[in-house]
Write a protein that holds these residues in place. Structure first.
Motif, PDB file in Angstrom:
ATOM      1  N   ASN A  94       0.755  -1.138  -0.043  1.00 17.37           N
ATOM      2  CA  ASN A  94       0.085  -0.003  -0.076  1.00 17.37           C
ATOM      3  C   ASN A  94       0.769   1.165  -0.005  1.00 17.37           C
ATOM      4  OD1 ASN A  94      -2.299  -1.384  -0.048  1.00 17.37           O
ATOM      5  ND2 ASN A  94      -2.215  -1.577   2.289  1.00 17.37           N
ATOM      6  N   VAL A  95       1.802   1.234  -0.660  1.00 18.79           N
ATOM      7  CA  VAL A  95       2.541   2.282  -0.637  1.00 18.79           C
ATOM      8  C   VAL A  95       2.553   3.098  -2.117  1.00 18.79           C
ATOM      9  CG1 VAL A  95       5.147   3.065  -0.849  1.00 18.79           C
ATOM     10  CG2 VAL A  95       4.704   1.142   0.475  1.00 18.79           C
ATOM     11  N   ARG A  96       2.008   4.103  -1.901  1.00 18.88           N
ATOM     12  CA  ARG A  96       1.411   5.097  -3.146  1.00 18.88           C
ATOM     13  C   ARG A  96       2.392   6.296  -3.682  1.00 18.88           C
ATOM     14  NH1 ARG A  96      -3.485   2.854  -4.536  1.00 18.88           N
ATOM     15  NH2 ARG A  96      -4.445   1.421  -2.928  1.00 18.88           N
ATOM     16  N   ASP A  97       3.416   6.429  -2.928  1.00 16.84           N
ATOM     17  CA  ASP A  97       3.893   7.649  -3.179  1.00 16.84           C
ATOM     18  C   ASP A  97       5.244   7.572  -2.486  1.00 16.84           C
ATOM     19  OD1 ASP A  97       3.526   7.860  -0.487  1.00 16.84           O
ATOM     20  OD2 ASP A  97       2.599   9.473  -0.509  1.00 16.84           O
ATOM     21  N   ARG A  98       6.230   8.681  -2.934  1.00 14.52           N
ATOM     22  CA  ARG A  98       7.610   8.639  -2.132  1.00 14.52           C
ATOM     23  C   ARG A  98       8.456   7.390  -2.931  1.00 14.52           C
ATOM     24  NH1 ARG A  98       7.170  10.051   4.056  1.00 14.52           N
ATOM     25  NH2 ARG A  98       5.913  12.071   4.013  1.00 14.52           N
ATOM     26  N   PHE A  99       8.317   7.087  -4.100  1.00 19.81           N
ATOM     27  CA  PHE A  99       9.157   6.227  -4.667  1.00 19.81           C
ATOM     28  C   PHE A  99       9.081   6.741  -6.193  1.00 19.81           C
ATOM     29  CE2 PHE A  99       5.124   3.976  -5.172  1.00 19.81           C
ATOM     30  CZ  PHE A  99       4.935   3.830  -6.653  1.00 19.81           C
ATOM     31  N   ARG A 100      10.324   5.939  -6.860  1.00 17.79           N
ATOM     32  CA  ARG A 100      10.534   6.513  -8.172  1.00 17.79           C
ATOM     33  C   ARG A 100      11.311   5.431  -8.965  1.00 17.79           C
ATOM     34  NH1 ARG A 100      14.172  11.640 -10.342  1.00 17.79           N
ATOM     35  NH2 ARG A 100      13.395  11.676 -12.448  1.00 17.79           N
ATOM     36  N   ILE A 101      10.899   5.200 -10.189  1.00 21.42           N
ATOM     37  CA  ILE A 101      11.698   4.484 -11.115  1.00 21.42           C
ATOM     38  C   ILE A 101      11.905   5.035 -12.427  1.00 21.42           C
ATOM     39  CG2 ILE A 101      11.686   2.200 -12.481  1.00 21.42           C
ATOM     40  CD1 ILE A 101       9.494   1.222 -10.332  1.00 21.42           C
TER      41      ILE A 101
ATOM     42  N   VAL B 170      24.436  -0.120 -22.320  1.00 16.79           N
ATOM     43  CA  VAL B 170      23.655  -0.615 -21.111  1.00 16.79           C
ATOM     44  C   VAL B 170      22.475  -0.076 -20.570  1.00 16.79           C
ATOM     45  CG1 VAL B 170      24.267  -1.570 -18.562  1.00 16.79           C
ATOM     46  CG2 VAL B 170      26.280  -1.589 -20.413  1.00 16.79           C
ATOM     47  N   PHE B 171      21.493  -0.687 -20.365  1.00 19.12           N
ATOM     48  CA  PHE B 171      20.225  -0.136 -19.992  1.00 19.12           C
ATOM     49  C   PHE B 171      20.118  -0.255 -18.324  1.00 19.12           C
ATOM     50  CE2 PHE B 171      19.464  -0.644 -24.530  1.00 19.12           C
ATOM     51  CZ  PHE B 171      18.723   0.684 -24.872  1.00 19.12           C
ATOM     52  N   ARG B 172      19.813   0.798 -17.697  1.00 19.83           N
ATOM     53  CA  ARG B 172      19.649   0.799 -16.312  1.00 19.83           C
ATOM     54  C   ARG B 172      18.381   0.962 -15.831  1.00 19.83           C
ATOM     55  NH1 ARG B 172      25.003   1.626 -14.254  1.00 19.83           N
ATOM     56  NH2 ARG B 172      26.450   2.180 -15.906  1.00 19.83           N
ATOM     57  N   CYS B 173      17.849   0.112 -15.104  1.00 21.66           N
ATOM     58  CA  CYS B 173      16.561   0.349 -14.302  1.00 21.66           C
ATOM     59  C   CYS B 173      16.959   0.807 -12.761  1.00 21.66           C
ATOM     60  CB  CYS B 173      15.752  -1.007 -14.187  1.00 21.66           C
ATOM     61  SG  CYS B 173      14.224  -0.835 -13.314  1.00 21.66           S
ATOM     62  N   ILE B 174      16.501   1.912 -12.471  1.00 21.77           N
ATOM     63  CA  ILE B 174      16.799   2.204 -11.154  1.00 21.77           C
ATOM     64  C   ILE B 174      15.683   2.605 -10.394  1.00 21.77           C
ATOM     65  CG2 ILE B 174      18.220   4.324  -9.947  1.00 21.77           C
ATOM     66  CD1 ILE B 174      19.726   4.671 -12.433  1.00 21.77           C
ATOM     67  N   ALA B 175      15.665   2.085  -9.226  1.00 19.28           N
ATOM     68  CA  ALA B 175      14.516   2.178  -8.206  1.00 19.28           C
ATOM     69  C   ALA B 175      14.932   2.927  -6.981  1.00 19.28           C
ATOM     70  CB  ALA B 175      13.897   1.076  -8.084  1.00 19.28           C
ATOM     71  N   SER B 176      14.224   3.981  -6.542  1.00 18.91           N
ATOM     72  CA  SER B 176      14.680   4.734  -5.313  1.00 18.91           C
ATOM     73  C   SER B 176      13.501   5.156  -4.419  1.00 18.91           C
ATOM     74  CB  SER B 176      15.407   5.978  -5.867  1.00 18.91           C
ATOM     75  OG  SER B 176      14.730   6.775  -6.522  1.00 18.91           O
TER      76      SER B 176
ATOM     77  N   TRP C 168      18.669   3.748  -3.016  1.00 14.62           N
ATOM     78  CA  TRP C 168      18.363   3.509  -4.656  1.00 14.62           C
ATOM     79  C   TRP C 168      19.085   2.071  -5.140  1.00 14.62           C
ATOM     80  CZ3 TRP C 168      22.108   3.201  -8.153  1.00 14.62           C
ATOM     81  CH2 TRP C 168      23.570   3.703  -7.860  1.00 14.62           C
ATOM     82  N   VAL C 169      18.537   1.470  -5.891  1.00 12.76           N
ATOM     83  CA  VAL C 169      19.126  -0.058  -6.475  1.00 12.76           C
ATOM     84  C   VAL C 169      18.828   0.068  -7.827  1.00 12.76           C
ATOM     85  CG1 VAL C 169      18.712  -1.227  -4.250  1.00 12.76           C
ATOM     86  CG2 VAL C 169      16.836  -1.230  -6.101  1.00 12.76           C
TER      87      VAL C 169
END
Length: 548
Positions: free
Chosen positions: A249-256, A299-305, A310-311
Motif C-alpha cells: 500500500n505504498v502509493r508515493d515517495r518512490f520512483r523508477i 547498457v540499460f539501467r532500471c533504477i528504483a529509489s 536506491w538500487v
C-alpha cells in the motif's frame, strides 16, 4: 368581471416574468459538470444539481435541455412525455439506453442573471462496475455512504451488500462501523417512489474496499536479474520490464527511472516508459520503438529509489543468432542417421557374415549335431522342366555352394541315404542330428496340379520339428513361381507366413556364386560353421552311420 380582470393581470405578469427569465440575450454562467449512472428500465428522478436551484419554487425560472447529435433540444414539461420536467426536477420514466447524454439545467435566479448546470447521464443495460459512485478504500473506524438516488422525495429505501439485503437499513445514509476486510464489497441503495400513481425504482452503488496500513521496505528489484541479457533483432521494437517491491500500500515517495548508459531516457525520442502497480509490486515498462546499433552496444539501467535508498539492475541487448546453422546441422544429423540405418540394414547380412568369418576360428561347437541342415524337397507331380531344374539345384548347385565353398555339412534326402536302412528310422535319426531344415519349394504342374503337394514322411517330421517342437528353424528356398500359397497345407502356409521364402533364379549369372545376394541370405540363416569344417572341399563327404 372583477375576477376576470384579476386573472388577466396575473397572466400578463407571468408572461412578462417568463419572457424576462428566458431572455436569450443573457449569457448564463456555467457551473461544474455532474455525473449520474443509472440502469435501463428504472426511473430517473433528477433534481437540479445546485442546492438552492433544487429548492426553486418558481417553475418558470428553470428550463431543461438535452445536448445530443441534433444540437441542444428543449425538454417538454408535459406530463404525458416520457422525458419531462416539473420545475427543478427532471423525470425520465422509464430509462432507455438512448437517454445517455448531457442534460442542461438553466436557472434564472434574477431577471438578468442565470446559472447553467450540466449533468452527464450514462444508462447501462445492466449493472456494471463502471457505474459505481465511489470507492471508499481508506481504513477508518466508520464509513458513511450516501444513497446516490432518490434525494428529497418520499420513498421506500433499502440497502444491499453484494446484492444481498441488509436488514433494518432504510436510512439515506448507511454507516459501516468498526470496518475490517470482511466489510469489503459493493453496497447498493434501492428506492421505490411514486409519480402520478405509477411506482418506479431507482438504484445506485458504492464499492467499499478496506486496505491495510502502508508498510514501507527498502526497494528491491524482483526482475530482471542484474547483468541480464535480452535477445532482440536490429530494427525491431523491444520491451523491457522492471518489477520492484517497495512495500504494501505504498502509493508515493518512490520512483523508477530508465537510463541508457548514463543518459536518462525520460522524454528522449524513440523511448518511452510507464509505471503501474501489479500484485503489490510496481512494474515499470520501457518501450524501445526501434532497436539501433547504439542500443546493442549500450547498457540499460532500471533504477528504483525511495527517500532512503536506491538500487539498479543492468540489462544489455544482443541480437539473436541465426537458427539456420542449427537447423542445417540437425537436418544433416538426421540424414546421416537415416543413411547409416539404411546402410546397416542393407549390408546387415554382409556385416554378420564378415564378423562370422572371424568367429569361425574360435567356434568349436559341441552340440551333438552332425549336419548343419537337412534338405527336403518334392519328389513327384512335376513336369520335366521343373524336375530337371530341381535335380540340378539339389545335386549340383546346393552342395557345391554350401558344402564345397562354404564349409557346411548337408544331409540331402535321396543322396545320403544308405542302402538297406529303414526309411522312417533314417529320417528321424538324421532330423535329430541336423541344426536347420532347408525346404525347397517347387510349383506342381503335372496331372492337373497347380501348386506343389508335398508328400512323404520327411515333410511331416520336418514341419513337426519346426512348428511344434521348435527344435530347429527352417530355411525356405523357392524355385520358380508360386502365386497361390493359400492352396498349400496349413502347416506349410503357417511356415511361409513366419518365414518368407528366398527365391533362387536359375537363369541368373550368379546362381551358383556364394557372394550373390541370394546365397548370402542363405548363409546368414545357416548356423556358424565350425573351424574344422570351414575349408574348401572338392566333393561332399559321405557320412558313415554304420556305427551310429
Amino acid at each position: 368581471m372583477t375576477d376576470l380582470w384579476i386573472i388577466s393581470v396575473c397572466f400578463l405578469a407571468e408572461l412578462v416574468m417568463t419572457s424576462t427569465f428566458t431572455n436569450s440575450t443573457v449569457q448564463c454562467e456555467r457551473q461544474d459538470i455532474y455525473h449520474v449512472r443509472v440502469i435501463a428500465g428504472e426511473g430517473l428522478y433528477l433534481p437540479c444539481p445546485h442546492l438552492q436551484c433544487s429548492d426553486e419554487m418558481n417553475a418558470s425560472a428553470i428550463s431543461w435541455f438535452k445536448n445530443d447529435s441534433n444540437g441542444i433540444q428543449q425538454i417538454p414539461a408535459e406530463e404525458s412525455a416520457r422525458v419531462h420536467y416539473h420545475g427543478a426536477i427532471l423525470y425520465i420514466l422509464p430509462l432507455a439506453l438512448n437517454d445517455t447524454g448531457r442534460y442542461i439545467t438553466r436557472w434564472w435566479y434574477e431577471y438578468d442573471k442565470c446559472d447553467e448546470f450540466e449533468t452527464d447521464v450514462v444508462v447501462y443495460e445492466e449493472f456494471h462496475t463502471d457505474q459505481l459512485y465511489g470507492n471508499f478504500s481508506e481504513q477508518t473506524t466508520t464509513v458513511e455512504m450516501l444513497c446516490p438516488v432518490c434525494e428529497k422525495q418520499e420513498k421506500n429505501l433499502t440497502w444491499y451488500k453484494d446484492f444481498h439485503l441488509i436488514p433494518g437499513q432504510t436510512e439515506w445514509i448507511l454507516r459501516v462501523r468498526h470496518t475490517s476486510k470482511k466489510d469489503d464489497g459493493i453496497y447498493t441503495c434501492v428506492c421505490s417512489w411514486e409519480h402520478y400513481g405509477q411506482t418506479f425504482k431507482s438504484s445506485g452503488s458504492h464499492q467499499l474496499q478496506i486496505v491495510e496500513p502502508a508498510k514501507r521496505y527498502p526497494p528491491k528489484i524482483l526482475s530482471p536479474r542484474n547483468n541480464s541479457i535480452e535477445f532482440t533483432d536490429l530494427g525491431t521494437k523491444q520491451v523491457l520490464n522492471c518489477s520492484v517491491f517497495f512495500g504494501t500500500n505504498v502509493r508515493d515517495r518512490f520512483r523508477i527511472i530508465w537510463m541508457r548508459n548514463v543518459t536518462p531516457l525520460e522524454g528522449v525520442k524513440g523511448y518511452s516508459y510507464y509505471t503501474r502497480e501489479v500484485n503489490r509490486t510496481v512494474l515499470s515498462v520501457l518501450n524501445i520503438n526501434k532497436v539501433s546499433e547504439t542500443d546493442l552496444h549500450s547498457v540499460f539501467r532500471c533504477i528504483a529509489s525511495d527517500a532512503n535508498k536506491w538500487v539498479q539492475v543492468l540489462i544489455t541487448l544482443k541480437t539473436r543468432e541465426s537458427v539456420l546453422p542449427l537447423v542445417m546441422m540437425f537436418l544433416c544429423m538426421i540424414l546421416l542417421f537415416l543413411v547409416t540405418v539404411g546402410t546397416m540394414k542393407w549390408f546387415a547380412v554382409d556385416l554378420v557374415l564378415c564378423f562370422r568369418s572371424f568367429w569361425i576360428v574360435w567356434n568349436k561347437r559341441d552340440d551333438g549335431k552332425v549336419y548343419d541342415a537337412y534338405v527336403i524337397y518334392q519328389k513327384d507331380n512335376m513336369d520335366d522342366e521343373t524336375e530337371k531344374n530341381l535335380a540340378h539345384f539339389i545335386s549340383t548347385v546346393l552342395p557345391t555352394v554350401l558344402e564345397d565353398k562354404c564349409g557346411f555339412k548337408l544331409f540331402i534326402h535321396g543322396r545320403d541315404d544308405l542302402p538297406g536302412e529303414d526309411s522312417l528310422e533314417l529320417t528321424d535319426a538324421r532330423m535329430q542330428l541336423s541344426r536347420r531344415l532347408i525346404v525347397v519349394l517347387t510349383p506342381g504342374v503335372s496331372k492337373g496340379q497347380k501348386v506343389m503337394t508335398p508328400k512323404g514322411y520327411d515333410w511331416h517330421v520336418g514341419l513337426h520339428q519346426v512348428l511344434v517342437q521348435q527344435e530347429m528353424s527352417a530355411i525356405l528356398i523357392q524355385l520358380g513361381g508360386m502365386s497361390k500359397y493359400s492352396e498349400l497345407p496349413l502347416g506349410l502356409q503357417h511356415l511361409l507366413w513366419k518365414t518368407p521364402p528366398l527365391r533362387w533364379d536359375s537363369g541368373s549369372p550368379q546362381a551358383a556364386c556364394p557372394g550373390s545376394r541370394f546365397w548370402k541370405q542363405v548363409r546368414y540363416m545357416m548356423p556358424v560353421p565350425t573351424a574344422a569344417a570351414y575349408c574348401p572341399k572338392s566333393s561332399s563327404p559321405r557320412p558313415n552311420f554304420s556305427q551310429a
